[in-house]
Design an enzyme around this catalytic site. Structure first.
Site, PDB file in Angstrom:
ATOM      1  N   ARG A   1      40.812  59.824  63.733  1.00 40.07           N
ATOM      2  CA  ARG A   1      39.943  58.971  64.647  1.00 40.07           C
ATOM      3  C   ARG A   1      38.863  58.170  63.997  1.00 40.07           C
ATOM      4  O   ARG A   1      37.776  58.273  64.543  1.00 40.07           O
ATOM      5  CB  ARG A   1      39.742  59.614  65.776  1.00 40.07           C
ATOM      6  CG  ARG A   1      40.663  60.482  66.794  1.00 40.07           C
ATOM      7  CD  ARG A   1      41.424  59.466  67.509  1.00 40.07           C
ATOM      8  NE  ARG A   1      42.315  59.960  68.443  1.00 40.07           N
ATOM      9  CZ  ARG A   1      43.466  60.418  68.044  1.00 40.07           C
ATOM     10  NH1 ARG A   1      44.043  60.389  66.975  1.00 40.07           N
ATOM     11  NH2 ARG A   1      44.079  60.867  69.162  1.00 40.07           N
TER      12      ARG A   1
ATOM     13  N   SER B   1      40.962  61.406  75.145  1.00 43.93           N
ATOM     14  CA  SER B   1      40.198  62.566  74.787  1.00 43.93           C
ATOM     15  C   SER B   1      38.630  62.175  74.709  1.00 43.93           C
ATOM     16  O   SER B   1      38.529  61.078  73.813  1.00 43.93           O
ATOM     17  CB  SER B   1      41.084  62.854  73.493  1.00 43.93           C
ATOM     18  OG  SER B   1      42.036  63.358  73.520  1.00 43.93           O
TER      19      SER B   1
ATOM     20  N   GLU C   1      34.413  61.208  71.074  1.00 47.85           N
ATOM     21  CA  GLU C   1      35.184  59.929  70.216  1.00 47.85           C
ATOM     22  C   GLU C   1      34.773  58.520  70.991  1.00 47.85           C
ATOM     23  O   GLU C   1      34.781  57.667  70.191  1.00 47.85           O
ATOM     24  CB  GLU C   1      36.736  60.206  71.021  1.00 47.85           C
ATOM     25  CG  GLU C   1      37.591  60.722  70.004  1.00 47.85           C
ATOM     26  CD  GLU C   1      38.990  60.336  70.377  1.00 47.85           C
ATOM     27  OE1 GLU C   1      39.444  59.153  70.856  1.00 47.85           O
ATOM     28  OE2 GLU C   1      39.898  61.108  70.516  1.00 47.85           O
TER      29      GLU C   1
HETATM   30  N1  EPU Z   1      44.511  73.098  75.808  1.00 49.59           N
HETATM   31  C1  EPU Z   1      44.150  73.692  76.482  1.00 49.59           C
HETATM   32  N2  EPU Z   1      43.368  73.590  77.880  1.00 49.59           N
HETATM   33  C2  EPU Z   1      43.390  72.249  77.978  1.00 49.59           C
HETATM   34  C3  EPU Z   1      43.725  71.413  77.162  1.00 49.59           C
HETATM   35  C4  EPU Z   1      44.375  71.788  75.922  1.00 49.59           C
HETATM   36  O1  EPU Z   1      44.469  75.173  76.583  1.00 49.59           O
HETATM   37  O2  EPU Z   1      42.555  72.093  79.091  1.00 49.59           O
HETATM   38  C5  EPU Z   1      45.375  73.548  74.576  1.00 49.59           C
HETATM   39  C6  EPU Z   1      46.948  73.283  74.890  1.00 49.59           C
HETATM   40  O3  EPU Z   1      47.491  74.101  75.733  1.00 49.59           O
HETATM   41  C7  EPU Z   1      47.334  73.048  73.532  1.00 49.59           C
HETATM   42  C8  EPU Z   1      46.398  72.598  72.801  1.00 49.59           C
HETATM   43  O4  EPU Z   1      44.937  72.766  73.333  1.00 49.59           O
HETATM   44  O5  EPU Z   1      47.903  74.130  72.987  1.00 49.59           O
HETATM   45  C9  EPU Z   1      46.077  70.923  72.429  1.00 49.59           C
HETATM   46  O6  EPU Z   1      46.366  70.288  73.336  1.00 49.59           O
HETATM   47  P1  EPU Z   1      47.364  68.832  73.644  1.00 49.59           P
HETATM   48  O7  EPU Z   1      48.682  69.234  72.883  1.00 49.59           O
HETATM   49  O8  EPU Z   1      47.148  68.215  74.861  1.00 49.59           O
HETATM   50  O9  EPU Z   1      46.747  67.836  72.543  1.00 49.59           O
HETATM   51  P2  EPU Z   1      45.092  67.587  72.169  1.00 49.59           P
HETATM   52  O10 EPU Z   1      44.838  68.294  70.922  1.00 49.59           O
HETATM   53  O11 EPU Z   1      44.355  67.911  73.320  1.00 49.59           O
HETATM   54  C10 EPU Z   1      45.423  65.285  70.905  1.00 49.59           C
HETATM   55  C11 EPU Z   1      44.848  64.156  70.688  1.00 49.59           C
HETATM   56  C12 EPU Z   1      45.447  63.427  72.061  1.00 49.59           C
HETATM   57  C13 EPU Z   1      46.932  63.160  71.724  1.00 49.59           C
HETATM   58  C14 EPU Z   1      47.498  64.261  71.440  1.00 49.59           C
HETATM   59  C15 EPU Z   1      49.124  64.486  71.253  1.00 49.59           C
HETATM   60  C16 EPU Z   1      42.620  64.018  69.908  1.00 49.59           C
HETATM   61  C17 EPU Z   1      41.150  64.053  70.252  1.00 49.59           C
HETATM   62  N3  EPU Z   1      43.541  64.098  71.119  1.00 49.59           N
HETATM   63  O12 EPU Z   1      45.138  66.131  72.186  1.00 49.59           O
HETATM   64  O13 EPU Z   1      45.090  61.732  71.709  1.00 49.59           O
HETATM   65  O14 EPU Z   1      47.822  62.339  72.582  1.00 49.59           O
HETATM   66  O15 EPU Z   1      46.910  65.292  70.544  1.00 49.59           O
HETATM   67  O16 EPU Z   1      49.011  64.123  69.737  1.00 49.59           O
HETATM   68  O17 EPU Z   1      42.898  64.191  68.556  1.00 49.59           O
HETATM   69  C18 EPU Z   1      43.121  60.537  72.704  1.00 49.59           C
HETATM   70  O18 EPU Z   1      42.884  60.436  71.412  1.00 49.59           O
HETATM   71  O19 EPU Z   1      42.687  59.854  73.467  1.00 49.59           O
HETATM   72  C19 EPU Z   1      44.521  61.187  72.911  1.00 49.59           C
HETATM   73  C20 EPU Z   1      44.963  61.419  74.143  1.00 49.59           C
END
Ligand code: EPU
Length: 356
Positions: free
Chosen positions: A164, A250, A352
């Site tokens: 990012r 995010s 972000e």
């Molecule tokens: N989780 C929780 N509680 C929550 C949210 C997440 O326990 O309220 C846990 C989930 O269960 C999972 C882990 O955290 O085990 C990761 O969650 P998720 O797979 O939703 O991905 P993320 O790390 O939260 C990132 C990117 C997203 C992208 C997804 C898929 C960043 C900051 N965010 O989210 O990007 O779509 O991975 O690759 O890197 C964005 O940047 O705007 C964005 C949506």
């Protein structure tokens, strides 16, 4: 070049925060940028480049001249033995562009379906999702230096992509290997971006959510179109549609920590979601950290933490009646989240979006 005064910005930011641009200039071509820079009234004024408005928090009316990039165009501009080179104007919507590349028979961007924003903003953030980042498919871009009016082209190394992150987010020099690249924050307006899309395409799998879809559909070798459809379904199920509920995706980056720091956090909470990176560092799921501090569903005024994904802050009002969240409420909520995650885990979450 179309210049407008006192323009409501609510339709132009995905949080749907109410604010005005004192001056907004629509940029539909390179010639529009040159005309702006040749105009003595605007040449010296501070400027803010606005793409799809999917990564900004407006905390008041915007004083810098807002350059709203609306440069169109998408076409195949070349090919190598391994890649199709496809170019898009900076004003094209990202998701529509991804869908268009698939329809033309140039797969490779499908894991990044439904990311809000424009093509021109995508290198700034080095957008990414489900195992693919923009830098994996990037070829080069053309931009204009807003200080000198010079046109320049950057390859991937010169963009200094990180998680990012890119040269466009830094005002100071950025180290790229042994070299320093001048930061281009508030200085460059991206005109066009070129992508190198593989002629021999392989699906990028491996993300838990995608593996679940493979099992559910009993489909171990999905096509690019299937992956596109799955990514859209996954995102629609857990991320709010900005057209309905204002948000900026995010709100915080997933923090990276050392193995020792991670061991310390596991000792406090063994359930912490973490991933080992290639260089031995560990990435933590910021959404999990926020969730485990009890923030999911909470609000400050009309700014809230999304019920299905704690990493996303939302505007609970967002009607055109002006009763939605203010940028101040969003930032108060963001700071309260930062404080509680820091107190519990010793980690300072980094936002972000750009705060204006
Ligand atoms: N989780 C929780 N509680 C929550 C949210 C997440 O326990 O309220 C846990 C989930 O269960 C999972 C882990 O955290 O085990 C990761 O969650 P998720 O797979 O939703 O991905 P993320 O790390 O939260 C990132 C990117 C997203 C992208 C997804 C898929 C960043 C900051 N965010 O989210 O990007 O779509 O991975 O690759 O890197 C964005 O940047 O705007 C964005 C949506």
């Amino acid at each position: 070049m179309l210049v407008e005064k006192n323009v409501p910005l609510q339709p132009f930011n995905t949080f749907h925060i109410v604010a005005k641009a004192q001056t907004l200039v629509r940029i539909a071509s390179e010639a529009d940028v040159l005309a702006l820079l040749a105009n003595p009234e605007y040449a010296v004024q501070p400027k803010f480049v606005l793409g799809g408005g999917s990564n900004v928090v407006l905390t008041g009316d915007v004083k810098p001249v807002v350059l709203k990039v609306e440069i169109p165009g998408r076409k195949l501009v070349g090919q190598t033995s391994r890649h199709f080179i496809v170019e898009a104007g900076a004003g094209e919507g990202w998701h529509d562009f991804v869908a268009w590349t698939l329809a033309q028979g140039y797969p490779g961007l499908e894991n990044m379906a439904l990311i809000p924003g424009t093509v021109g903003a995508s290198p700034v953030q080095n957008v990414g999702a489900y195992g693919v980042e923009l830098q994996d498919r990037f070829e080069s871009l053309d931009a204009i230096d807003l200080q000198t009016g010079k046109l320049f082209t950057l390859n991937a190394a010169q963009c200094a992509f990180g998680y990012r992150d890119s040269v466009f987010k830094h005002g100071a020099a950025v180290p790229v290997g042994p070299h320093q690249v001048l930061g281009l924050k508030d200085r460059a307006l991206i005109l066009r971006v070129r992508f190198a899309l593989p002629k021999v395409w392989k699906p990028v799998l491996g993300y838990a959510d995608i593996e679940k879809k493979m099992v559910e559909h009993q489909c171990p070798q999905p096509s690019a179109q299937q992956l596109f459809d799955w990514v859209c379904a996954i995102r629609r199920a857990k991320l709010p549609d900005p057209a309905v509920i204002g948000n900026a995706g995010s709100f915080f980056k997933n923090p990276t920590v050392t193995a020792e720091q991670c061991a310390d956090i596991i000792a406090r909470d063994p359930k912490v979601v973490h991933y080992l990176l290639a260089d031995g560092a560990i990435k933590l799921a910021a959404g999990w950290l926020i969730d485990s501090c009890g923030w999911r569903g909470k609000s400050v005024g009309q700014a809230g933490v999304y019920e299905k994904q704690a990493l996303v802050l939302v505007n609970r009002g967002a009607g055109s009646d002006g009763n939605g969240a203010t940028g101040g409420e969003v930032m108060t909520l963001a700071r309260a989240i930062q404080t509680s995650v820091y107190e519990r885990f010793g980690i300072l979450l980094e936002p972000e979006p750009v705060v204006l």
